[in-house]
Enzyme design. Structure first.
Site, PDB file in Angstrom:
ATOM      1  N   ASP A   2       0.848  -1.188   0.000  1.00  0.00           N
ATOM      2  CA  ASP A   2       0.000   0.000   0.000  1.00  0.00           C
ATOM      3  C   ASP A   2       0.882   1.235   0.000  1.00  0.00           C
ATOM      4  OD1 ASP A   2      -2.262   1.868   0.686  1.00  0.00           O
ATOM      5  OD2 ASP A   2      -3.313  -0.031   0.974  1.00  0.00           O
ATOM      6  N   SER A  14     -11.412  -0.448   0.041  1.00  0.00           N
ATOM      7  CA  SER A  14     -10.082  -0.508   0.661  1.00  0.00           C
ATOM      8  C   SER A  14     -10.194  -0.746   2.158  1.00  0.00           C
ATOM      9  CB  SER A  14      -9.324   0.801   0.422  1.00  0.00           C
ATOM     10  OG  SER A  14      -8.942   0.930  -0.919  1.00  0.00           O
ATOM     11  N   HIS A  16      -3.213   5.964   3.642  1.00  0.00           N
ATOM     12  CA  HIS A  16      -4.075   4.874   3.205  1.00  0.00           C
ATOM     13  C   HIS A  16      -3.585   3.532   3.746  1.00  0.00           C
ATOM     14  CE1 HIS A  16      -5.937   2.062   0.242  1.00  0.00           C
ATOM     15  NE2 HIS A  16      -6.937   2.940   0.255  1.00  0.00           N
TER      16      HIS A  16
END
Length: 856
Positions: free
Chosen positions: A569, A782, A606
């Protein structure tokens, strides 16, 4: 044709209505052009954010609409009024609209093929210039006049040519011919040019200085692409300069320069305004979708500077033809340099809403455009004051040359100092025909030891296949100094190169196909670190309770101990209180192929959020006692096939910092479960098949791969970006707190018949960790994906014999899932996606039921 000659300009005796009409048409042209260009870019961005393909017909239709909406009133201005200036205005705007229509056709070229687009832009601009030049010979130029009182007819159709006069320092154009160009009067100059030799006069040098001033913000805030890309951008900018010089030639400026006495101020104010609208039309066709937006700001003010330069060129000169030549040259240089910034120093694919949330490329492009606008305005004002006053004198050649040299040195200093010098072109991802055969792997013993042995055999076969099949190609690439990087998880090589290298590679027998591997251009300053503002959780979050993970902890006493989850990620903030204790540590638990950081870090946030949902403590993670390892495959929310593969290889066989993936991999240290909240769309260079060998190899190695379905719902068949459609990954959609499928959650069906999504998990307002010890509530598949990875960690922790048994684990997850409510785009049968299972999959994961089944 014979008839009433046109009035010389905006004459005091003529009716005011043509002037009013010209003002209204100019405002309308600006509104239409800015509206269509901004609307077209926003349409592209919305489609991109929803994962939809670009509309190939969009830009040709918008270009045609602009030609009709702006060109029709311009045509009326060009033929109906008697005023020569109004007719010259209409002609310039009409040709500008037609050129815009031609140039926007080129945007059918996909942005990923930027070199091809730039080459086409250069060719189209040059052909347009030739067409304008040819039309000039067929056009009767009105308004070339000798006095305010009326035209000076010459018996040459409707065209009237200016007469020679002398009036102090300012003169009107004289009726002479140099091809189709009208030449100004010759009455003397302190520095005659022309027959003394073809030395560059002061006016072109002043244009070069102004153009370099306009380039300074781009040298400071932008970065160049590849070598070929940069050369083609230079050619395209030069061609646009030629087009502008042909459009805004002497016949255009002459009607604005007449009068008794001549009025340079009117030439600058009125002629510059008209030229600015014409340049706006050219700017709208300059660059791919996105790159034209800064040009819309910076090019129009250049019209006023051009008017001042033409006023300076038309001062008394020994050779009128030389004065016109100077004006043309100045126009070409100034417009070409002004267009070069957006063309060469930006990548249109990075001027994207996907990067707007941080101080990334869109922010710096907007900043450069704003600074460029200010510089253009200052240059226009300065040149108007210095060059266009009736008593002003043109600086001599030496002063102009010094100014140009100083600006050139300043450009180099800025680029090499605070700028980002160097070339940052895209790379090529070369997929070879031969891929490793993993079909006959021996049966693995159950549990962790069997999984490790199987992973080691997969790693050995993959490396052997790559080494045996890449040798000849690597030798050729090294001879050409193309900086090849080998991969084994997919048998592939990443290299430098443009279209020529790509064509050469595609013809080689061992190559299956060649893709573009995106490379982000550097930023002038690091993007700020994203942080959250949600309060720290005080117990299990709603999503943890909804899937029953808290009951697994309290009733089954299973928390994920002994299992490692791998995250590919944006990174992970390894210092976060909820994550710090879960990092596995050692020299093979962190890899950053983008920036080579040596410890877990995360700017975007994220990755920190997703890892927190999988293994975070303090009530945010499903398996709080599982460990994690991390890899950075999204540097700034955009990736590439090569960097996605970098991380997947690291997950199969971790290696120490600075190690060689081919020789230093440790498959026995591979994490058992992988969470992947990313997809690789075409804009990043992926096609549907590129990562298929990678997920197949991970599956064969007994590594459980979980992937996000994507956020491109509610459209059907929107699970399309790798790796989500692949049958050997568990694809996860999102539900809200009412167990309703989130509208943004992507849906099936997918090609090949695999049922997608496989399962669902909470993905709306999910609270998890963010960099800096903070927390945030985010939406997306996600957010749902790492929760399912956490459930697998609980299952394998509860029953270690199940470790590596990917098929049985998938089946348990599906069998124990609970019902979820599907949502659809509309009530139309075409929006039902074929069956509810293409929206809900097997339903929402039930951690408690899945762990109980795993224990049995």
């Amino acid at each position: 044709m014979q008839g009433q000659p046109a009035q010389p300009g905006f004459s005091d005796r003529s009716s005011p209505w043509p002037v009013v009409a010209a003002v209204l048409v100019g405002c309308w042209t600006v509104a239409v052009t800015v509206g269509t260009q901004t609307g077209g870019w926003l349409t592209d961005q919305v489609l991109l954010s929803f994962g939809r393909d670009r509309l190939g017909w969009l830009w040709p239709v918008l270009g045609l609409a602009t030609v009709v909406l702006a060109g029709t009133p311009a045509l009326l201005l060009a033929v109906l009024p008697r005023s020569g200036a109004v007719r010259a205005t209409g002609r310039a705007w009409l040709i500008g609209a037609l050129a815009l229509g031609v140039l926007t056709l080129l945007r059918v070229v996909p942005p990923v093929h930027h070199e091809a687009y730039l080459a086409a832009l250069a060719g189209a601009a040059l052909l347009s210039a030739l067409a304008v030049r040819w039309s000039a010979r067929r056009w009767a130029y009105p308004g070339l006049v000798g006095s305010v009182g009326g035209p000076a007819p010459t018996g040459d159709g409707d065209a009237t040519r200016p007469e020679a006069t002398g009036n102090g320092d300012a003169t009107r154009p004289e009726a002479t011919r140099d091809g189709d160009a009208t030449r100004p009067a010759a009455t003397g100059n302190s520095e005659p040019v022309g027959r003394r030799g073809r030395r560059t006069g002061p006016v072109p040098l002043l244009a070069v200085a102004a153009g370099l001033a306009l380039l300074l913000p781009w040298a400071w805030l932008g970065a160049l692409g590849g070598l070929l890309e940069t050369v083609l951008a230079l050619l395209a900018a030069a061609a646009l300069g030629v087009l502008a010089a042909t459009l805004l030639d002497a016949p255009f400026w002459s009607p604005f320069a007449v009068g008794r006495p001549p009025r340079p101020a009117r030439l600058v104010l009125v002629g510059g305004l008209v030229a600015g609208v014409a340049l706006l039309l050219l700017a709208a066709g300059t660059g791919q979708s996105g790159a034209q937006l800064p040009a819309l700001l910076t090019l129009p003010p250049v019209g006023f500077a051009l008017a001042a330069l033409w006023a300076a060129a038309w001062r008394p000169a020994a050779d009128p033809a030389e004065a016109i030549r100077a004006g043309r040259t100045a126009t070409g240089w100034l417009v070409g340099l002004a267009a070069l910034g957006p063309l060469a120093f930006t990548d249109p694919e990075e001027i994207s809403l996907l990067l707007v949330g941080t101080r990334d490329i869109p922010f710096w492009v907007a900043t450069a455009a704003g600074v460029g606008l200010a510089v253009a305005v200052l240059v226009a004002i300065g040149y108007a004051v210095l060059l266009a006053r009736p008593t002003a004198r043109t600086p001599n050649r030496r002063v102009a040359a010094v100014a140009a040299v100083v600006l050139l040195v300043a450009f180099g200093v800025v680029d090499l100092g605070p700028g980002q010098p160097g070339l940052y072109g895209e790379r090529l991802f070369v997929v070879l025909r031969t891929q490793a055969d993993l079909s006959d792997l021996p049966a693995a013993a159950p549990g962790r030891a069997g999984r490790d042995a199987r992973a080691a055999e997969v790693y050995r076969r993959l490396v052997t296949t790559a080494e045996q099949s890449q040798g000849d190609l690597l030798r050729g690439l090294n001879r050409l100094r193309l900086d090849p990087v080998s991969y084994y998880l997919v048998n592939a090589i990443e290299v430098d190169g443009g279209p020529a290298v790509r064509a050469w590679l595609a013809r080689r027998p061992e190559v299956a196909r060649v893709l573009v591997s995106q490379r982000l251009r550097p930023l002038p300053a690091p993007a700020g670190q994203n942080r959250g503002s949600a309060p720290k959780p005080t117990g299990p979050e709603w999503n943890i309770r909804q899937i029953g993970a808290d009951r697994v902890w309290s009733q089954l006493r299973v928390t994920g101990t002994g299992i490692v989850v791998g995250s590919s990620d944006s990174g992970v903030d390894g210092t976060h209180p909820a994550l710090r204790a879960g990092f596995r540590g050692g020299d093979d638990s962190w890899y950053d192929p983008w920036d080579d950081t040596q410890s877990p870090t995360d700017q975007g946030g994220h990755g920190t959020h997703t890892v927190g949902s999988a293994v975070g403590r303090d009530g945010i993670g499903v398996a709080p006692d599982a460990q994690w390892v991390g890899c950075v495959n999204l540097d700034r929310n955009l990736g590439s096939p090569a960097h996605y593969l970098d991380c997947l290889q690291f997950m199969l066989a971790p290696f120490p910092a600075g190690g060689d993936p081919f020789t230093d991999g440790r498959p026995e240290r591979a994490p058992q479960v992988l969470t992947n909240s990313w997809g690789c769309p075409p804009i990043e260079g992926c096609d549907q098949r590129v990562l298929r060998p990678a997920t197949a190899a991970l599956d064969a190695a007994g590594i459980f791969v979980v992937a996000a379905a994507g956020n491109t719902g509610p459209w059907c068949a929107s699970i399309d970006d790798p790796p989500a459609p692949y049958p050997d990954v568990l694809t996860v959609g999102a539900v809200d707190s009412q167990r309703r499928v989130a509208e943004f959650s992507s849906r099936g069906p997918v090609p090949g018949g695999s049922g997608k999504p496989d399962v669902l998990a909470p993905g709306v307002e999910v609270v998890s960790a963010m960099p800096g010890g903070t927390y945030a509530a985010l939406d997306g598949t996600s957010m749902a994906t790492p929760q399912v990875a956490g459930v697998v960690a609980l299952m394998w922790s509860a029953n270690p014999v199940l470790v590596g048994d990917v098929t049985r684990t998938r089946q348990i997850l599906r069998d124990t899932a609970t019902a979820a409510t599907p949502t659809y785009r509309s009530d139309s049968p075409s929006d039902a996606c074929g069956a509810p299972s293409n929206v809900t999959g097997a339903g929402q994961v039930d951690a408690y039921a899945a762990v109980r089944a795993a224990q049995q």
